[in-house]
Design a protein around this motif. Sequence first.
Motif, mmCIF file in Angstrom:
data_model
loop_
_atom_site.group_PDB
_atom_site.id
_atom_site.type_symbol
_atom_site.label_atom_id
_atom_site.label_comp_id
_atom_site.label_asym_id
_atom_site.label_seq_id
_atom_site.Cartn_x
_atom_site.Cartn_y
_atom_site.Cartn_z
ATOM 1 N N LEU A 161 7.461 1.570 -47.005
ATOM 2 C CA LEU A 161 6.538 0.814 -46.160
ATOM 3 C C LEU A 161 5.424 0.202 -47.005
ATOM 4 O O LEU A 161 5.021 -0.947 -46.785
ATOM 5 C CB LEU A 161 5.942 1.728 -45.083
ATOM 6 C CG LEU A 161 4.964 1.053 -44.099
ATOM 7 C CD1 LEU A 161 5.632 -0.090 -43.356
ATOM 8 C CD2 LEU A 161 4.388 2.069 -43.127
ATOM 9 N N LEU A 164 6.828 -2.699 -48.847
ATOM 10 C CA LEU A 164 7.025 -3.808 -47.915
ATOM 11 C C LEU A 164 5.701 -4.486 -47.588
ATOM 12 O O LEU A 164 5.616 -5.717 -47.534
ATOM 13 C CB LEU A 164 7.690 -3.311 -46.627
ATOM 14 C CG LEU A 164 7.802 -4.368 -45.524
ATOM 15 C CD1 LEU A 164 8.700 -5.515 -45.951
ATOM 16 C CD2 LEU A 164 8.289 -3.744 -44.225
ATOM 17 N N SER A 168 4.995 -8.322 -48.396
ATOM 18 C CA SER A 168 4.629 -9.274 -47.344
ATOM 19 C C SER A 168 3.374 -10.042 -47.739
ATOM 20 O O SER A 168 3.311 -11.270 -47.605
ATOM 21 C CB SER A 168 4.393 -8.542 -46.027
ATOM 22 O OG SER A 168 5.568 -7.874 -45.627
ATOM 23 N N ARG A 189 -1.363 -14.938 -39.174
ATOM 24 C CA ARG A 189 -0.238 -14.217 -39.770
ATOM 25 C C ARG A 189 -0.652 -12.813 -40.188
ATOM 26 O O ARG A 189 0.126 -11.855 -40.046
ATOM 27 C CB ARG A 189 0.301 -15.010 -40.970
ATOM 28 C CG ARG A 189 0.985 -16.313 -40.584
ATOM 29 C CD ARG A 189 1.652 -16.987 -41.783
ATOM 30 N NE ARG A 189 0.714 -17.587 -42.729
ATOM 31 C CZ ARG A 189 0.312 -18.871 -42.691
ATOM 32 N NH1 ARG A 189 0.776 -19.682 -41.758
ATOM 33 N NH2 ARG A 189 -0.531 -19.330 -43.585
ATOM 34 N N VAL A 192 -0.701 -10.592 -37.189
ATOM 35 C CA VAL A 192 0.662 -10.205 -36.807
ATOM 36 C C VAL A 192 1.160 -9.081 -37.709
ATOM 37 O O VAL A 192 1.717 -8.080 -37.227
ATOM 38 C CB VAL A 192 1.619 -11.410 -36.884
ATOM 39 C CG1 VAL A 192 3.053 -10.966 -36.620
ATOM 40 C CG2 VAL A 192 1.218 -12.480 -35.870
ATOM 41 N N LEU A 193 0.913 -9.217 -39.005
ATOM 42 C CA LEU A 193 1.368 -8.193 -39.947
ATOM 43 C C LEU A 193 0.707 -6.851 -39.660
ATOM 44 O O LEU A 193 1.372 -5.805 -39.552
ATOM 45 C CB LEU A 193 1.054 -8.631 -41.387
ATOM 46 C CG LEU A 193 1.315 -7.579 -42.482
ATOM 47 C CD1 LEU A 193 2.785 -7.198 -42.522
ATOM 48 C CD2 LEU A 193 0.853 -8.086 -43.848
ATOM 49 N N LEU A 196 2.030 -5.314 -36.512
ATOM 50 C CA LEU A 196 3.372 -4.730 -36.635
ATOM 51 C C LEU A 196 3.293 -3.320 -37.228
ATOM 52 O O LEU A 196 3.980 -2.410 -36.771
ATOM 53 C CB LEU A 196 4.253 -5.603 -37.543
ATOM 54 C CG LEU A 196 4.818 -6.880 -36.929
ATOM 55 C CD1 LEU A 196 5.657 -7.625 -37.960
ATOM 56 C CD2 LEU A 196 5.656 -6.569 -35.696
ATOM 57 N N ILE A 197 2.462 -3.160 -38.235
ATOM 58 C CA ILE A 197 2.404 -1.863 -38.922
ATOM 59 C C ILE A 197 1.552 -0.860 -38.154
ATOM 60 O O ILE A 197 1.926 0.305 -38.001
ATOM 61 C CB ILE A 197 1.829 -2.051 -40.352
ATOM 62 C CG1 ILE A 197 2.786 -2.904 -41.179
ATOM 63 C CG2 ILE A 197 1.604 -0.696 -41.011
ATOM 64 C CD1 ILE A 197 2.334 -3.158 -42.596
ATOM 65 N N LEU B 164 5.711 -15.077 -41.073
ATOM 66 C CA LEU B 164 5.510 -13.760 -41.678
ATOM 67 C C LEU B 164 6.842 -13.142 -42.108
ATOM 68 O O LEU B 164 6.942 -12.573 -43.199
ATOM 69 C CB LEU B 164 4.793 -12.822 -40.706
ATOM 70 C CG LEU B 164 4.678 -11.379 -41.191
ATOM 71 C CD1 LEU B 164 3.809 -11.285 -42.445
ATOM 72 C CD2 LEU B 164 4.128 -10.476 -40.087
ATOM 73 N N SER B 168 7.650 -12.208 -45.895
ATOM 74 C CA SER B 168 8.001 -10.847 -46.295
ATOM 75 C C SER B 168 9.282 -10.847 -47.118
ATOM 76 O O SER B 168 9.364 -10.191 -48.166
ATOM 77 C CB SER B 168 8.176 -9.965 -45.060
ATOM 78 O OG SER B 168 6.977 -9.907 -44.323
ATOM 79 N N LEU B 172 9.681 -9.788 -50.975
ATOM 80 C CA LEU B 172 10.671 -8.796 -51.408
ATOM 81 C C LEU B 172 11.587 -9.378 -52.476
ATOM 82 O O LEU B 172 11.885 -8.732 -53.479
ATOM 83 C CB LEU B 172 11.505 -8.328 -50.201
ATOM 84 C CG LEU B 172 10.801 -7.414 -49.201
ATOM 85 C CD1 LEU B 172 11.687 -7.176 -47.975
ATOM 86 C CD2 LEU B 172 10.438 -6.077 -49.852
ATOM 87 N N VAL B 192 13.021 -0.996 -42.942
ATOM 88 C CA VAL B 192 11.644 -0.854 -42.470
ATOM 89 C C VAL B 192 11.159 -2.165 -41.856
ATOM 90 O O VAL B 192 10.562 -2.179 -40.772
ATOM 91 C CB VAL B 192 10.710 -0.420 -43.622
ATOM 92 C CG1 VAL B 192 9.254 -0.412 -43.156
ATOM 93 C CG2 VAL B 192 11.108 0.959 -44.128
ATOM 94 N N LEU B 196 10.189 -2.728 -37.985
ATOM 95 C CA LEU B 196 8.850 -3.114 -37.542
ATOM 96 C C LEU B 196 8.903 -4.250 -36.520
ATOM 97 O O LEU B 196 8.180 -4.246 -35.522
ATOM 98 C CB LEU B 196 8.004 -3.564 -38.750
ATOM 99 C CG LEU B 196 7.437 -2.467 -39.647
ATOM 100 C CD1 LEU B 196 6.646 -3.090 -40.783
ATOM 101 C CD2 LEU B 196 6.559 -1.502 -38.853
#
Lengths: 199, 199
Positions: A161, A164, A168, A189, A192-193, A196-197, B164, B168, B172, B192, B196
């Motif tokens: 995580l 990630l 991101s 954005r 939103v990120l 999500l987490i 987003l 991401s 990655l 992950v 999410l």
Amino acid sequence: MPVQERKQKAREQRSQLIVSAARELAEAEGWDAVTTRKLADRVEYSQPVLYSHFKNMDAIAAAVALEGFGELTTALTEARAAAKAAARAGEKSASEGLRAVAEAYLDFAGEHPALYQAMFVRPTQLTFATGEIPASLREAFAAFREAVEPFARPGTDGESLTELFWSSLHGLATLQAGARLRQTHQQERVEVLVGLIAG
Amino acid sequence: MPVQERKQKAREQRSQLIVSAARELAEAEGWDAVTTRKLADRVEYSQPVLYSHFKNMDAIAAAVALEGFGELTTALTEARAAAKAAARAGEKSASEGLRAVAEAYLDFAGEHPALYQAMFVRPTQLTFATGEIPASLREAFAAFREAVEPFARPGTDGESLTELFWSSLHGLATLQAGARLRQTHQQERVEVLVGLIAG
DNA sequence: CTAAAAAGCCTAGCAACGCTAGAAATTGGA
DNA sequence: TCCAATTTCTAGCGTTGCTAGGCTTTTTAG
């Protein structure tokens, strides 16, 4: 015999001068403009002097990157600390910390684009794969880990995580820098990120 | 007078030859090795011939990138279609589609690193900001949008979530390519990410 | 079929690049 | 003051992106 010592110190100062000049030049005109001749001109020495301090141009860029790692770590940890202090152990403390780290990271990348490139975009000799990561970068990553940890699925270490989350942000930073995302919606954005987490 | 026509066709073929050679060379030895001399050697013409087809080296890299946009779109849409077919309108159809798109994207980036660089990493003249985006890239982005749409918060258009998601994956891909992430855990990171968004 | 015109291509070269050998200049200790 | 050691610079090599101008080939016209 403090003569040696004095020389040593002068050399280190000049090293720093070179790194600073390279960074400024890169930030002003881009890394393509950072040539050995221009750089030598700026520091008012000849080209071979550069090579008495650094193996080659890439080593200079690596030194700039190293400087950036330290500054990034400072920016991230300070942002997180400030957010925590503001949200006095309240319920949303963790998610505020996460948002603070994300914003600090993107601000850093946006404010020092050339520095960010040296750190994470340019092909560098700083070997990440072999575990020979600069200590200062490891610290920055630790700041990420701590910010993300509260939201890791129980039973996992949260390492993926964390990676990630960093990826991101890195993607947002680089695509934004290349004008490949809507320039005016970066904040959205980020929301939103974080949502999500932490949501 | 089909003489003009014949010439025109030959020219287009040679253009394609140059682009293919540049791509192969970049994939084999990296973009730094793609010099005008080496490239001219490969296609068995002199350097000025390259310039009769393209304005400069960057334009050649841009042509390679354009080729990649088309292929990426194909890869993404096919992956999504295949996932949908497999999960016959089942409940998890949407999340399977999302995972399929994510994996297809990262596979693409991993299998054609130089091509991916030309598309999204190298500083290019393809102006994204002014909206002059290649049609083929717009299609690829549409594939993202469709994959993400089922998970957008009701009332939002999901555009930020789409950006987003792409960012991401881009992060990655590039950090993985630079060996800055644990090489063996890419799959886990994808899980992950999909979790999410779709979880 | 031949000669002039057009088109295409290549040789050669320029300025700028990273990097380095060897000469010139500066510095330190006797 | 002079010598030796260190430091710095000049000059140059090979390579880069890119281009001007001459040469060769192809096309057109007589």
